[in-house]
Design a protein around this motif. Structure first.
Motif, PDB file in Angstrom:
ATOM      1  N   PRO A  59       0.815  -1.229   0.000  1.00 17.62           N
ATOM      2  CA  PRO A  59       0.000   0.000   0.000  1.00 17.62           C
ATOM      3  C   PRO A  59       0.841   1.268   0.000  1.00 17.62           C
ATOM      4  CG  PRO A  59      -0.887  -1.598   1.539  1.00 17.62           C
ATOM      5  CD  PRO A  59       0.423  -2.145   1.076  1.00 17.62           C
ATOM      6  N   THR A  60       1.972   1.237   0.703  1.00 21.42           N
ATOM      7  CA  THR A  60       2.849   2.404   0.751  1.00 21.42           C
ATOM      8  C   THR A  60       4.284   1.962   1.014  1.00 21.42           C
ATOM      9  OG1 THR A  60       3.349   4.484   1.880  1.00 21.42           O
ATOM     10  CG2 THR A  60       2.381   2.723   3.208  1.00 21.42           C
ATOM     11  N   GLU A  61       5.218   2.736   0.480  1.00 20.14           N
ATOM     12  CA  GLU A  61       6.639   2.499   0.742  1.00 20.14           C
ATOM     13  C   GLU A  61       7.218   3.587   1.635  1.00 20.14           C
ATOM     14  OE1 GLU A  61       7.141   0.882  -3.859  1.00 20.14           O
ATOM     15  OE2 GLU A  61       8.517   2.407  -3.091  1.00 20.14           O
ATOM     16  N   ASP A  62       6.389   4.559   1.986  1.00 19.30           N
ATOM     17  CA  ASP A  62       6.884   5.761   2.650  1.00 19.30           C
ATOM     18  C   ASP A  62       7.647   5.468   3.934  1.00 19.30           C
ATOM     19  OD1 ASP A  62       5.523   6.900   0.577  1.00 19.30           O
ATOM     20  OD2 ASP A  62       4.147   8.094   1.811  1.00 19.30           O
ATOM     21  N   ASP A  63       7.069   4.655   4.808  1.00 18.90           N
ATOM     22  CA  ASP A  63       7.696   4.403   6.106  1.00 18.90           C
ATOM     23  C   ASP A  63       9.036   3.696   5.950  1.00 18.90           C
ATOM     24  OD1 ASP A  63       5.575   5.611   7.318  1.00 18.90           O
ATOM     25  OD2 ASP A  63       4.592   3.748   7.942  1.00 18.90           O
ATOM     26  N   ASP A  64       9.083   2.684   5.076  1.00 16.84           N
ATOM     27  CA  ASP A  64      10.343   1.962   4.867  1.00 16.84           C
ATOM     28  C   ASP A  64      11.385   2.847   4.210  1.00 16.84           C
ATOM     29  OD1 ASP A  64       9.839  -0.520   6.040  1.00 16.84           O
ATOM     30  OD2 ASP A  64       8.829  -1.284   4.244  1.00 16.84           O
ATOM     31  N   ARG A  83       8.618   9.060  -5.756  1.00 16.94           N
ATOM     32  CA  ARG A  83       8.204   9.479  -4.410  1.00 16.94           C
ATOM     33  C   ARG A  83       9.090   8.811  -3.361  1.00 16.94           C
ATOM     34  NH1 ARG A  83       4.054  11.512  -1.337  1.00 16.94           N
ATOM     35  NH2 ARG A  83       3.734  10.498   0.689  1.00 16.94           N
ATOM     36  N   THR A  84       9.334   7.494  -3.539  1.00 14.68           N
ATOM     37  CA  THR A  84      10.206   6.775  -2.600  1.00 14.68           C
ATOM     38  C   THR A  84      11.606   7.377  -2.595  1.00 14.68           C
ATOM     39  OG1 THR A  84       8.976   4.701  -2.800  1.00 14.68           O
ATOM     40  CG2 THR A  84      11.283   4.535  -2.130  1.00 14.68           C
ATOM     41  N   LEU A  85      12.116   7.679  -3.779  1.00 16.12           N
ATOM     42  CA  LEU A  85      13.443   8.283  -3.870  1.00 16.12           C
ATOM     43  C   LEU A  85      13.476   9.638  -3.168  1.00 16.12           C
ATOM     44  CD1 LEU A  85      16.311   8.185  -5.055  1.00 16.12           C
ATOM     45  CD2 LEU A  85      15.393   9.274  -7.118  1.00 16.12           C
ATOM     46  N   ASP A  86      12.445  10.432  -3.352  1.00 13.32           N
ATOM     47  CA  ASP A  86      12.386  11.754  -2.722  1.00 13.32           C
ATOM     48  C   ASP A  86      12.369  11.634  -1.200  1.00 13.32           C
ATOM     49  OD1 ASP A  86      12.124  14.458  -2.284  1.00 13.32           O
ATOM     50  OD2 ASP A  86      10.077  14.611  -3.038  1.00 13.32           O
ATOM     51  N   ILE A  87      11.541  10.733  -0.688  1.00 14.10           N
ATOM     52  CA  ILE A  87      11.466  10.543   0.772  1.00 14.10           C
ATOM     53  C   ILE A  87      12.798  10.053   1.309  1.00 14.10           C
ATOM     54  CG2 ILE A  87      10.402   9.133   2.583  1.00 14.10           C
ATOM     55  CD1 ILE A  87       7.803   9.224   0.914  1.00 14.10           C
ATOM     56  N   PHE A  88      13.402   9.099   0.608  1.00 12.52           N
ATOM     57  CA  PHE A  88      14.680   8.533   1.051  1.00 12.52           C
ATOM     58  C   PHE A  88      15.759   9.614   1.088  1.00 12.52           C
ATOM     59  CE2 PHE A  88      18.634   6.288   0.858  1.00 12.52           C
ATOM     60  CZ  PHE A  88      18.424   5.067   1.477  1.00 12.52           C
ATOM     61  N   LEU A  89      15.886  10.381   0.020  1.00 10.21           N
ATOM     62  CA  LEU A  89      16.938  11.390  -0.047  1.00 10.21           C
ATOM     63  C   LEU A  89      16.704  12.519   0.953  1.00 10.21           C
ATOM     64  CD1 LEU A  89      17.474  11.613  -3.906  1.00 10.21           C
ATOM     65  CD2 LEU A  89      19.015  10.593  -2.217  1.00 10.21           C
ATOM     66  N   THR A  90      15.446  12.866   1.177  1.00 16.02           N
ATOM     67  CA  THR A  90      15.132  13.904   2.154  1.00 16.02           C
ATOM     68  C   THR A  90      15.546  13.476   3.558  1.00 16.02           C
ATOM     69  OG1 THR A  90      13.275  14.698   0.812  1.00 16.02           O
ATOM     70  CG2 THR A  90      13.298  15.306   3.142  1.00 16.02           C
TER      71      THR A  90
END
Length: 394
Positions: free
Chosen positions: A104-109, A148-155
């Motif tokens: 459902p989402t990768e954001d938390d990981d 989106r995952t890349l953006d969250i990870f890099l941030t």
């Protein structure tokens, strides 16, 4: 004064049209493998856990039994043990693609694993190379999710540390590379990425042209490596499951295209994986299969490959160490004869001296040999070997 028939001014005008030759080799240390770990499985102790499991697997075999199984010298058991204890993982990729699946989402990981990497770097525990594999650009939905995952990870990561790389999978068109490169321009970082060659379109495009040179051009200097994807590529060729393996001729063709396309661009090459894992009752067979495939890759000029399980680290290092050490003495004599201009039955050229020196430096990087061994065998210092590898003395 000897007479000539060519007008020097005319010759100078013609040779002025020649483009400068800019042939580059990959710089720095290339890891011998990349370990792919699904993002949800990555913990603070992942690298140590992989090392501990590999050490336990190696410890289940005596030096003599291990040597007999793989056909290697008994002393390789201790060399591999020392490597697993000191540096079990040279390159780690946090996987948000095939190994991670659809969630459902990768954001938390994404945020959690980025903070782990940040801690590893701060505490000096990060592998020599590390990064993440994002979703492909197969569809707009996948592209949006991957970015989106890349953006969250890099941030969450903050400043991008040395050794960080992004893996861009399942590339099928030069447009995908162009868009991804343009997206990376939007980040305030000097980001690098590796392209996974795992589709037929990433070898030959729809117009019959080789695709890899176009990908490298579209990457505008950001592409650091080409990684071969065994199973997606063989599936895209229409091969049946029983014939989807690294030693298939279809894979050889793809790897040859990768080699000639990357040559002179300073881009590293990495081979793919095997799904025959050395686990449970299949340890011996899994080790023998993995060992033979790694040796085959090395013989074909692919000095890096994928490892999917901790137990594969055992045969990764056994194969790499055996490969370099088997010819160590003979190669050293050959290089020494070249440097000393001693002549002999083999008349080597600068290109061969370059290959020999490069091989010695690769062996040193991964721990297959020591600097003291190289100096004793060749009589050369590391700067001298490096100069020969770059052909700086010619």
């Amino acid at each position: 004064m000897p007479r000539t028939s060519l007008d020097p001014a005319a010759v100078a005008a013609l040779t002025a049209r020649l483009p400068a030759v800019d042939l580059r080799s990959p710089s720095g240390r290339q890891p011998v493998h990349t370990c792919y770990v699904p993002a949800d499985k990555v913990t603070d102790s992942t690298v140590a856990d992989w090392g501990a499991q590999a050490l336990a697997a190696l410890g289940s075999r005596s030096p003599s039994a291990f040597a007999a199984l793989l056909g290697v010298p008994e002393d390789l058991h201790e060399r591999v043990r020392a490597k697993l204890a000191a540096e079990p993982v040279e390159d780690l990729r946090i996987d948000f693609e095939d190994g991670y699946g659809t969630r459902p989402t990768e954001d938390d990981d994404a945020e959690r694993t980025a903070l782990l990497v940040r801690r590893w770097v701060a505490e000096g525990r990060a592998p020599t190379r590390f990064g993440l594999r994002m979703k492909s650009f197969d569809t707009k939905a996948l592209a949006d999710r991957g970015l989106r995952t890349l953006d969250i990870f890099l941030t969450a990561l903050g400043d991008v540390p040395p050794g960080f790389v992004i893996t861009f999978p399942k590339v099928t068109s030069v447009a995908q590379v162009e868009v991804f490169t343009d997206v990376l321009d939007l980040f305030d970082h000097d980001l690098r990425f590796e392209i996974q060659v795992e589709t037929t379109q990433s070898i030959v495009d729809g117009s019959g042209r080789l695709a890899v040179p176009q990908f490298l051009s579209a990457g505008r200097g950001r592409v650091t490596a080409l990684h071969f994807g065994t199973y997606d590529y063989t599936a895209s060729c229409g091969l049946g499951a029983a014939h989807q393996h690294l030693a298939h001729g279809a894979c050889d063709f793809a790897r040859n295209v990768m080699q000639v396309s990357a040559a002179g661009h300073g881009v590293e090459l990495s081979d793919g994986s095997t799904n025959i894992l050395p686990v449970d009752d299949n340890v011996d067979h899994g080790w023998q299969t993995h060992y033979s495939l790694v040796r085959r890759s090395l013989a074909h000029g692919f000095y890096q490959g994928w490892d999917l399980h901790p137990n594969q680290l055992v045969t990764r290092y056994a194969a790499v160490y055996a490969y370099y050490r088997e010819t160590l003495a003979a190669d050293a004599r050959r290089l020494k004869a070249y440097v000393d201009k001693a002549g002999g039955a083999v008349l080597d050229e600068p290109a061969t001296a370059q290959a020999l020196s490069t091989s010695f430096l690769r062996a040193l990087d991964c721990g297959a040999v020591t600097a003291e061994e190289l100096h004793t065998l060749t009589g050369l210092t590391l700067p001298a070997l490096t100069a020969l590898a770059r052909r700086a003395t010619t």
